[in-house]
Design a protein around this motif. Structure first.
Motif, mmCIF file in Angstrom:
data_model
loop_
_atom_site.group_PDB
_atom_site.id
_atom_site.type_symbol
_atom_site.label_atom_id
_atom_site.label_comp_id
_atom_site.label_asym_id
_atom_site.label_seq_id
_atom_site.Cartn_x
_atom_site.Cartn_y
_atom_site.Cartn_z
ATOM 1 N N ASP A 61 -29.769 35.203 17.648
ATOM 2 C CA ASP A 61 -29.786 34.169 16.547
ATOM 3 C C ASP A 61 -28.885 33.016 16.826
ATOM 4 O O ASP A 61 -27.652 33.260 16.373
ATOM 5 N N PRO A 62 -29.046 32.041 17.569
ATOM 6 C CA PRO A 62 -28.018 31.209 18.137
ATOM 7 C C PRO A 62 -27.416 30.294 16.892
ATOM 8 O O PRO A 62 -26.523 29.582 17.237
ATOM 9 N N GLU A 63 -27.936 30.337 15.788
ATOM 10 C CA GLU A 63 -27.640 29.413 14.503
ATOM 11 C C GLU A 63 -26.266 30.006 14.146
ATOM 12 O O GLU A 63 -25.612 29.083 13.457
ATOM 13 N N THR A 64 -25.693 30.999 14.458
ATOM 14 C CA THR A 64 -24.573 31.575 13.862
ATOM 15 C C THR A 64 -23.199 30.709 14.077
ATOM 16 O O THR A 64 -22.547 30.180 13.410
ATOM 17 N N GLY A 65 -22.713 30.692 15.398
ATOM 18 C CA GLY A 65 -21.656 30.118 15.962
ATOM 19 C C GLY A 65 -20.372 30.448 15.365
ATOM 20 O O GLY A 65 -20.034 31.591 14.806
ATOM 21 N N ASN A 66 -19.809 29.340 14.878
ATOM 22 C CA ASN A 66 -18.528 29.751 13.811
ATOM 23 C C ASN A 66 -18.883 29.922 12.268
ATOM 24 O O ASN A 66 -18.152 29.660 11.666
ATOM 25 N N HIS A 67 -20.095 30.001 12.060
ATOM 26 C CA HIS A 67 -20.587 30.053 10.889
ATOM 27 C C HIS A 67 -19.810 31.110 9.950
ATOM 28 O O HIS A 67 -19.349 30.999 8.756
ATOM 29 N N LEU A 68 -19.500 32.149 10.718
ATOM 30 C CA LEU A 68 -18.999 33.611 9.970
ATOM 31 C C LEU A 68 -17.747 33.059 9.528
ATOM 32 O O LEU A 68 -17.115 33.485 8.686
ATOM 33 N N LYS A 69 -17.050 32.732 10.363
ATOM 34 C CA LYS A 69 -15.599 32.166 10.257
ATOM 35 C C LYS A 69 -15.397 31.198 9.112
ATOM 36 O O LYS A 69 -14.468 31.352 8.243
ATOM 37 N N ARG A 70 -16.087 30.121 9.099
ATOM 38 C CA ARG A 70 -16.265 29.160 8.099
ATOM 39 C C ARG A 70 -16.549 29.847 6.694
ATOM 40 O O ARG A 70 -15.821 29.612 5.700
ATOM 41 N N MET A 71 -17.449 30.373 6.729
ATOM 42 C CA MET A 71 -18.030 31.001 5.428
ATOM 43 C C MET A 71 -17.000 31.869 4.955
ATOM 44 O O MET A 71 -16.872 32.174 3.637
ATOM 45 N N ALA A 72 -16.316 32.674 5.559
ATOM 46 C CA ALA A 72 -15.170 33.579 5.318
ATOM 47 C C ALA A 72 -14.138 32.769 4.675
ATOM 48 O O ALA A 72 -13.409 33.131 3.882
ATOM 49 N N PHE A 79 -14.436 40.990 4.656
ATOM 50 C CA PHE A 79 -15.870 41.706 4.635
ATOM 51 C C PHE A 79 -16.937 40.469 4.714
ATOM 52 O O PHE A 79 -18.028 40.912 4.765
ATOM 53 N N ALA A 80 -16.497 39.227 4.516
ATOM 54 C CA ALA A 80 -17.484 38.247 4.145
ATOM 55 C C ALA A 80 -18.275 37.979 5.637
ATOM 56 O O ALA A 80 -19.508 37.757 5.351
ATOM 57 N N PRO A 81 -17.700 38.027 6.774
ATOM 58 C CA PRO A 81 -18.476 38.090 7.837
ATOM 59 C C PRO A 81 -19.675 39.181 8.274
ATOM 60 O O PRO A 81 -20.426 38.856 9.086
ATOM 61 N N MET A 82 -19.352 39.965 7.528
ATOM 62 C CA MET A 82 -20.335 41.312 7.484
ATOM 63 C C MET A 82 -21.809 40.992 6.620
ATOM 64 O O MET A 82 -22.526 41.873 6.799
ATOM 65 N N HIS A 83 -21.838 39.950 6.190
ATOM 66 C CA HIS A 83 -22.760 39.812 5.073
ATOM 67 C C HIS A 83 -24.164 39.950 5.844
ATOM 68 O O HIS A 83 -25.230 40.681 4.997
ATOM 69 N N ASP A 84 -24.778 39.504 7.005
ATOM 70 C CA ASP A 84 -25.891 39.270 7.511
ATOM 71 C C ASP A 84 -25.949 40.460 8.627
ATOM 72 O O ASP A 84 -26.918 40.386 9.421
ATOM 73 N N VAL A 85 -25.265 41.579 8.515
ATOM 74 C CA VAL A 85 -25.526 42.536 9.423
ATOM 75 C C VAL A 85 -26.788 43.012 9.549
ATOM 76 O O VAL A 85 -27.414 43.614 10.723
ATOM 77 N N GLY A 86 -27.614 43.170 8.505
ATOM 78 C CA GLY A 86 -28.735 43.628 8.483
ATOM 79 C C GLY A 86 -29.681 43.020 9.256
ATOM 80 O O GLY A 86 -30.888 43.436 9.406
ATOM 81 N N LYS A 87 -29.509 41.828 9.846
ATOM 82 C CA LYS A 87 -30.238 41.007 10.538
ATOM 83 C C LYS A 87 -30.671 41.625 11.933
ATOM 84 O O LYS A 87 -31.637 41.292 12.468
ATOM 85 N N ILE A 88 -29.834 42.724 12.288
ATOM 86 C CA ILE A 88 -30.100 43.165 13.547
ATOM 87 C C ILE A 88 -31.521 44.265 13.278
ATOM 88 O O ILE A 88 -32.138 44.424 14.377
ATOM 89 N N GLY A 89 -31.890 44.328 12.099
ATOM 90 C CA GLY A 89 -33.127 45.260 12.056
ATOM 91 C C GLY A 89 -34.360 44.306 11.865
ATOM 92 O O GLY A 89 -35.434 44.848 11.577
ATOM 93 N N ALA A 124 -10.707 20.944 5.981
ATOM 94 C CA ALA A 124 -9.814 21.369 6.905
ATOM 95 C C ALA A 124 -10.326 22.828 7.632
ATOM 96 O O ALA A 124 -10.271 23.039 8.850
ATOM 97 N N ILE A 125 -10.957 23.366 6.938
ATOM 98 C CA ILE A 125 -11.786 24.763 7.462
ATOM 99 C C ILE A 125 -12.776 24.485 8.390
ATOM 100 O O ILE A 125 -13.026 24.957 9.348
ATOM 101 N N GLN A 126 -13.649 23.248 8.147
ATOM 102 C CA GLN A 126 -14.758 22.898 8.687
ATOM 103 C C GLN A 126 -14.152 22.344 10.280
ATOM 104 O O GLN A 126 -14.902 22.568 11.325
ATOM 105 N N ILE A 127 -12.954 21.564 10.119
ATOM 106 C CA ILE A 127 -12.553 20.990 11.270
ATOM 107 C C ILE A 127 -12.081 22.349 12.336
ATOM 108 O O ILE A 127 -12.176 22.164 13.627
ATOM 109 N N PHE A 128 -11.335 23.090 11.573
ATOM 110 C CA PHE A 128 -10.576 24.187 12.475
ATOM 111 C C PHE A 128 -11.700 25.050 13.073
ATOM 112 O O PHE A 128 -11.787 25.688 14.118
#
Length: 377
Positions: free
Chosen positions: A184-195, A224-234, A369-373
């Motif tokens: 799923d290429p849409e993740t990118g830095n999504h996990l770090k930003r949303m955390a 724990f936030a970056p682990m929210h979508d771990v179920g997508k592996i299934g 600032a989070i979005q830029i980083f």
């Protein structure tokens, strides 16, 4: 018969206890030798950004520093302590009378007069810094200093144990997430930003007194936030990677990533014996309930109101905001203003937690600032 039993005052230290409980046990040990150890606190080091942030302290009822972070490089004495990898001893805090750092000012204003500072390293990297404080000048001397140094080393080992346990479950989940990322290429830095957004929201709720969250609880929500979508592996590729709308059957299958995620987390908790890890329910709730809505329109259970735990509410807002503001193959990126308006509308409709949404709106500079980083390349 003679009594050969000896009371072990440190036997209660346990990685399955909260950090606050463990520090209180250590404080009681030093107080056995001499009254006057008024505070023990632990701050954690975040390598990305080079900042120290408050994590826990005892006694919590007399803790002048919470929900606070600062760059390590701004404190010359702490930086020297870390660089030398040895403790810092200050028996007269008045030497910092002209200091410009907020934490030094707050500590002095609350009557603390001496400090023993102990840097903690795990795997040759700075993990955090342990502070022992007394309202007595010249407190850390002789036997008290020796006992404090010994307790510092004990806490260091507890920290290493604790970090290794968190790293184990995080590494296992991250491995699964990496597999999702390849598909799923849409993740990118999504996990770090949303955390980052999740931590921002949690800190804001705590600072305003909306919810009673300790720094330790806030840190775990962040981890724990970056682990929210771990179920997508299934979820099958033909559904996970689909850019068009889902059919009814496809949507029902896609929604199963939440319950699959909970099952994966439960297996990890059992395999690593994390059942008693403090606040482990946060991880369960984040994986399973981050798509629940307060009006009952979410999934997988259609929970309403108070049935939706706070960590899941925080992740829901963080996840939706980042999804809206990021470009995807099937949509353009929304502006922050438009995305926040949408979140506000959803909160007004009773779907999202209004306090969580307000936290983003009122801290837009930190959001940017989070979005830029963590911007996508």
């Amino acid at each position: 018969m003679p009594d050969f039993l000896y009371y072990d005052s440190l036997a209660g230290i346990d990685p399955d206890r909260s950090w606050q409980d463990n520090l209180e046990i250590c404080r009681a040990q030093i107080l056995r030798y001499r009254p006057g150890l008024d505070r023990i606190s632990l701050v954690l080091y975040e390598e990305e950004g080079g900042r120290l942030r408050t994590f826990t302290a005892v006694p919590q009822s007399d803790n002048p520093l919470t929900n606070y972070d600062f760059p390590l490089e701004e404190s010359a004495s702490l930086l020297a302590c870390v660089t030398a990898r040895c403790p810092r001893l200050i028996n007269d805090m008045d030497i910092f009378a002209e200091g410009e750092n907020d934490h030094t000012r707050v500590i002095r204003e609350n009557g603390y007069r001496s400090s023993f500072t102990f840097p903690i390293f795990t795997r040759d990297k700075l993990y955090g810094i342990l502070f022992f404080n007394s309202r007595q000048s010249d407190y850390f001397q002789g036997e008290v200093l020796e006992q404090t140094d010994l307790v510092g080393h004990i806490i260091e080992q507890v920290a290493i144990n604790y970090q290794n346990r968190l790293r184990s479950i995080s590494a296992a989940v991250q491995s699964a997430i990496s597999m999702v990322n390849y598909r799923d290429p849409e993740t990118g830095n999504h996990l770090k930003r949303m955390a980052g957004f999740a931590r921002l929201i949690a800190r804001d709720l705590a600072a305003k007194g909306k919810h009673r969250l300790t720094d330790e609880q806030i840190d775990l929500i962040y981890q724990f936030a970056p682990m929210h979508d771990v179920g997508k592996i299934g979820i099958p590729d033909e559904i996970l990677l689909k850019n068009a709308g889902f059919s009814t059957d496809e949507w029902e299958l896609m929604k199963q990533h939440t319950t699959i995620g909970r099952q994966i987390i439960e297996q990890l908790i059992d395999n690593f014996h994390f059942q008693k890890l403090p606040f482990i329910d946060y991880l369960r709730d984040i994986a399973e309930l981050h798509h629940e809505k307060l009006d009952g329109s979410g999934y997988p259970h259609g929970y309403r109101g108070g049935e939706v735990p706070l960590p899941a509410r925080i992740i829901a807002v963080s996840d939706i905001f980042d999804a809206l503001t990021c470009k995807r193959p099937y949509k353009a990126a929304w502006t922050n203003r438009d995305a926040l308006e949408e979140l506000k509308r959803m909160a007004e409709e009773g779907k999202l937690d209004a306090d969580c949404v307000a936290a983003l709106i009122e801290n837009i500079d930190e959001v940017i600032a989070i979005q830029i980083f963590y911007r996508d390349e």
